[in-house]
Motif scaffolding. Structure first.
Motif, PDB file in Angstrom:
ATOM      1  N   GLN A 189       0.815  -1.213   0.000  1.00  0.00           N
ATOM      2  CA  GLN A 189       0.000   0.000   0.000  1.00  0.00           C
ATOM      3  C   GLN A 189       0.850   1.264   0.000  1.00  0.00           C
ATOM      4  O   GLN A 189       0.493   2.268  -0.609  1.00  0.00           O
ATOM      5  CB  GLN A 189      -0.953   0.010   1.210  1.00  0.00           C
ATOM      6  CG  GLN A 189      -2.089  -0.990   1.095  1.00  0.00           C
ATOM      7  CD  GLN A 189      -1.700  -2.353   1.635  1.00  0.00           C
ATOM      8  OE1 GLN A 189      -0.525  -2.628   1.849  1.00  0.00           O
ATOM      9  NE2 GLN A 189      -2.674  -3.215   1.853  1.00  0.00           N
ATOM     10  N   TYR A 248      -8.369   0.993  -1.964  1.00  0.00           N
ATOM     11  CA  TYR A 248      -8.232   1.141  -0.529  1.00  0.00           C
ATOM     12  C   TYR A 248      -8.863   2.445  -0.050  1.00  0.00           C
ATOM     13  O   TYR A 248      -8.723   3.491  -0.688  1.00  0.00           O
ATOM     14  CB  TYR A 248      -6.754   1.114  -0.130  1.00  0.00           C
ATOM     15  CG  TYR A 248      -6.068  -0.191  -0.471  1.00  0.00           C
ATOM     16  CD1 TYR A 248      -6.304  -1.335   0.289  1.00  0.00           C
ATOM     17  CD2 TYR A 248      -5.194  -0.279  -1.550  1.00  0.00           C
ATOM     18  CE1 TYR A 248      -5.683  -2.537  -0.021  1.00  0.00           C
ATOM     19  CE2 TYR A 248      -4.569  -1.478  -1.864  1.00  0.00           C
ATOM     20  CZ  TYR A 248      -4.820  -2.603  -1.103  1.00  0.00           C
ATOM     21  OH  TYR A 248      -4.210  -3.782  -1.410  1.00  0.00           O
ATOM     22  N   HIS A 290      -7.920   4.249   2.380  1.00  0.00           N
ATOM     23  CA  HIS A 290      -6.925   5.259   2.746  1.00  0.00           C
ATOM     24  C   HIS A 290      -6.373   6.012   1.539  1.00  0.00           C
ATOM     25  O   HIS A 290      -5.689   7.019   1.696  1.00  0.00           O
ATOM     26  CB  HIS A 290      -5.777   4.628   3.554  1.00  0.00           C
ATOM     27  CG  HIS A 290      -4.994   3.592   2.818  1.00  0.00           C
ATOM     28  ND1 HIS A 290      -5.252   2.244   2.925  1.00  0.00           N
ATOM     29  CD2 HIS A 290      -3.946   3.702   1.969  1.00  0.00           C
ATOM     30  CE1 HIS A 290      -4.396   1.570   2.179  1.00  0.00           C
ATOM     31  NE2 HIS A 290      -3.595   2.426   1.586  1.00  0.00           N
ATOM     32  N   LEU A 309      -3.111   8.902  10.272  1.00  0.00           N
ATOM     33  CA  LEU A 309      -3.805   7.614  10.345  1.00  0.00           C
ATOM     34  C   LEU A 309      -2.877   6.543  10.909  1.00  0.00           C
ATOM     35  O   LEU A 309      -3.242   5.794  11.821  1.00  0.00           O
ATOM     36  CB  LEU A 309      -4.280   7.203   8.949  1.00  0.00           C
ATOM     37  CG  LEU A 309      -4.810   5.765   8.807  1.00  0.00           C
ATOM     38  CD1 LEU A 309      -6.252   5.693   9.287  1.00  0.00           C
ATOM     39  CD2 LEU A 309      -4.707   5.279   7.361  1.00  0.00           C
ATOM     40  N   LEU A 310      -1.657   6.484  10.386  1.00  0.00           N
ATOM     41  CA  LEU A 310      -0.699   5.470  10.820  1.00  0.00           C
ATOM     42  C   LEU A 310      -0.275   5.683  12.267  1.00  0.00           C
ATOM     43  O   LEU A 310      -0.096   4.722  13.025  1.00  0.00           O
ATOM     44  CB  LEU A 310       0.533   5.488   9.915  1.00  0.00           C
ATOM     45  CG  LEU A 310       0.284   5.176   8.437  1.00  0.00           C
ATOM     46  CD1 LEU A 310       1.592   5.188   7.666  1.00  0.00           C
ATOM     47  CD2 LEU A 310      -0.402   3.830   8.275  1.00  0.00           C
ATOM     48  N   ALA A 316      -3.042   4.540  14.478  1.00  0.00           N
ATOM     49  CA  ALA A 316      -3.078   3.077  14.457  1.00  0.00           C
ATOM     50  C   ALA A 316      -1.975   2.471  15.314  1.00  0.00           C
ATOM     51  O   ALA A 316      -2.127   1.369  15.850  1.00  0.00           O
ATOM     52  CB  ALA A 316      -2.964   2.576  13.022  1.00  0.00           C
ATOM     53  N   TYR A 359      -8.501  -1.624  10.682  1.00  0.00           N
ATOM     54  CA  TYR A 359      -8.324  -1.426   9.243  1.00  0.00           C
ATOM     55  C   TYR A 359      -6.849  -1.497   8.856  1.00  0.00           C
ATOM     56  O   TYR A 359      -6.477  -2.155   7.872  1.00  0.00           O
ATOM     57  CB  TYR A 359      -8.904  -0.070   8.827  1.00  0.00           C
ATOM     58  CG  TYR A 359      -8.637   0.278   7.377  1.00  0.00           C
ATOM     59  CD1 TYR A 359      -9.498  -0.142   6.368  1.00  0.00           C
ATOM     60  CD2 TYR A 359      -7.506   1.018   7.020  1.00  0.00           C
ATOM     61  CE1 TYR A 359      -9.248   0.161   5.043  1.00  0.00           C
ATOM     62  CE2 TYR A 359      -7.248   1.326   5.692  1.00  0.00           C
ATOM     63  CZ  TYR A 359      -8.117   0.896   4.708  1.00  0.00           C
ATOM     64  OH  TYR A 359      -7.849   1.190   3.391  1.00  0.00           O
ATOM     65  N   CYS A 360      -6.008  -0.818   9.628  1.00  0.00           N
ATOM     66  CA  CYS A 360      -4.579  -0.779   9.306  1.00  0.00           C
ATOM     67  C   CYS A 360      -3.931  -2.151   9.442  1.00  0.00           C
ATOM     68  O   CYS A 360      -3.044  -2.508   8.666  1.00  0.00           O
ATOM     69  CB  CYS A 360      -3.869   0.245  10.192  1.00  0.00           C
ATOM     70  SG  CYS A 360      -4.256   1.961   9.758  1.00  0.00           S
ATOM     71  N   ASN A 367      -5.067  -4.309   6.467  1.00  0.00           N
ATOM     72  CA  ASN A 367      -4.464  -3.892   5.200  1.00  0.00           C
ATOM     73  C   ASN A 367      -2.942  -3.792   5.270  1.00  0.00           C
ATOM     74  O   ASN A 367      -2.309  -3.199   4.399  1.00  0.00           O
ATOM     75  CB  ASN A 367      -5.066  -2.556   4.758  1.00  0.00           C
ATOM     76  CG  ASN A 367      -6.493  -2.701   4.284  1.00  0.00           C
ATOM     77  OD1 ASN A 367      -6.748  -3.079   3.146  1.00  0.00           O
ATOM     78  ND2 ASN A 367      -7.449  -2.420   5.167  1.00  0.00           N
ATOM     79  N   LEU A 403      -0.848  -2.126   7.066  1.00  0.00           N
ATOM     80  CA  LEU A 403      -0.229  -0.808   7.149  1.00  0.00           C
ATOM     81  C   LEU A 403       0.625  -0.677   8.406  1.00  0.00           C
ATOM     82  O   LEU A 403       1.473   0.201   8.500  1.00  0.00           O
ATOM     83  CB  LEU A 403      -1.296   0.286   7.131  1.00  0.00           C
ATOM     84  CG  LEU A 403      -2.073   0.434   5.818  1.00  0.00           C
ATOM     85  CD1 LEU A 403      -3.186   1.458   5.966  1.00  0.00           C
ATOM     86  CD2 LEU A 403      -1.144   0.827   4.680  1.00  0.00           C
ATOM     87  N   ILE A 404       0.377  -1.540   9.374  1.00  0.00           N
ATOM     88  CA  ILE A 404       1.185  -1.563  10.596  1.00  0.00           C
ATOM     89  C   ILE A 404       1.540  -3.008  10.916  1.00  0.00           C
ATOM     90  O   ILE A 404       0.941  -3.934  10.379  1.00  0.00           O
ATOM     91  CB  ILE A 404       0.455  -0.925  11.799  1.00  0.00           C
ATOM     92  CG1 ILE A 404      -0.874  -1.644  12.083  1.00  0.00           C
ATOM     93  CG2 ILE A 404       0.220   0.541  11.552  1.00  0.00           C
ATOM     94  CD1 ILE A 404      -1.555  -1.154  13.345  1.00  0.00           C
TER      95      ILE A 404
END
Length: 208
Positions: free
Chosen positions: A87, A143, A145, A156-157, A160, A201-202, A205, A207-208
């Motif tokens: 992403q 996505y 985001h 957002l990150l 999260a 969500y993160c 997907n 992201l973390i």
């Protein structure tokens, strides 16, 4: 050709400089330790390539990328990141980056990426190419985001990752009230109502 290295760690900049100096097609190797410094340097001189860290102390690399591609669209930007998630690479691609490379890449791959990007072509880290090749070819967004601005995505990150709004504000040099406003925008755009939904969500997907 001229290249600008933007990374907030001097030891990293020094290492990158030593790798790049032997490349005969770069006549100048300049350095910046922050997003603001990089933008100031770009205002003073013309550069062909920007080697840009995604994590900077004053601005996110995505924010810098967005400004650079708006003001100096001909600059080829190669993003460097600790995050190998597809992403991030797709977001960088959508914002106009010429390449995306994780810091786990070898020196050989970095030099290969610079060679490709310097010619105006696109480069994606070998660690990511299988995951995102199809997405880049289709150039489609799937996505939630992707609707966020660079600053909203950065916040957002941080949310999260469990960072408080006050600490986010301190890190980004903005007030906690401003961070709260960004959080509200994020929740609205992503049709969410709580931090727990952001975290879920993160994670889902990657992201973390």
């Amino acid at each position: 050709m001229k290249i600008l290295i933007c990374d907030d760690h001097k030891i990293v900049r020094d290492g990158l400089r030593q790798l790049i100096l032997p490349l005969t097609y770069f006549s100048l190797v300049a350095e910046a330790g922050s997003g603001a410094e990089a933008l100031a340097i770009l205002k003073q001189d013309e550069f062909d390539v920007l080697l840009l860290d995604i994590s900077l102390p004053d601005m996110s690399g995505m924010e810098v990328l967005q400004v650079v591609k708006t003001k100096w669209p001909k600059i080829n930007v190669l993003m460097l990141s600790m995050r190998p998630h597809e992403q991030y690479a797709m977001r960088a691609h959508n914002l106009g980056a010429s390449g995306y490379l994780t810091k786990e890449a070898t020196a050989e791959e970095l030099l290969k990426a610079l060679s490709v990007v310097a010619k105006g072509d696109k480069y994606v880290s070998e660690a990511l190419v299988n995951n995102i090749a199809g997405n880049i070819s289709n150039n489609t967004s799937k996505y939630l985001h992707d609707t966020l601005s660079a600053r909203e995505f950065e916040i957002l990150l941080q949310i999260a990752n469990g960072i408080s709004l006050q600490d986010i504000g301190n890190e980004l040099f903005i007030s906690s009230k401003t961070v709260t406003t960004y959080r509200s925008r994020i929740l609205s755009k992503m049709e969410m109502t709580s931090n727990s939904e952001i975290v879920k969500y993160c994670i889902e997907n990657k992201l973390i």
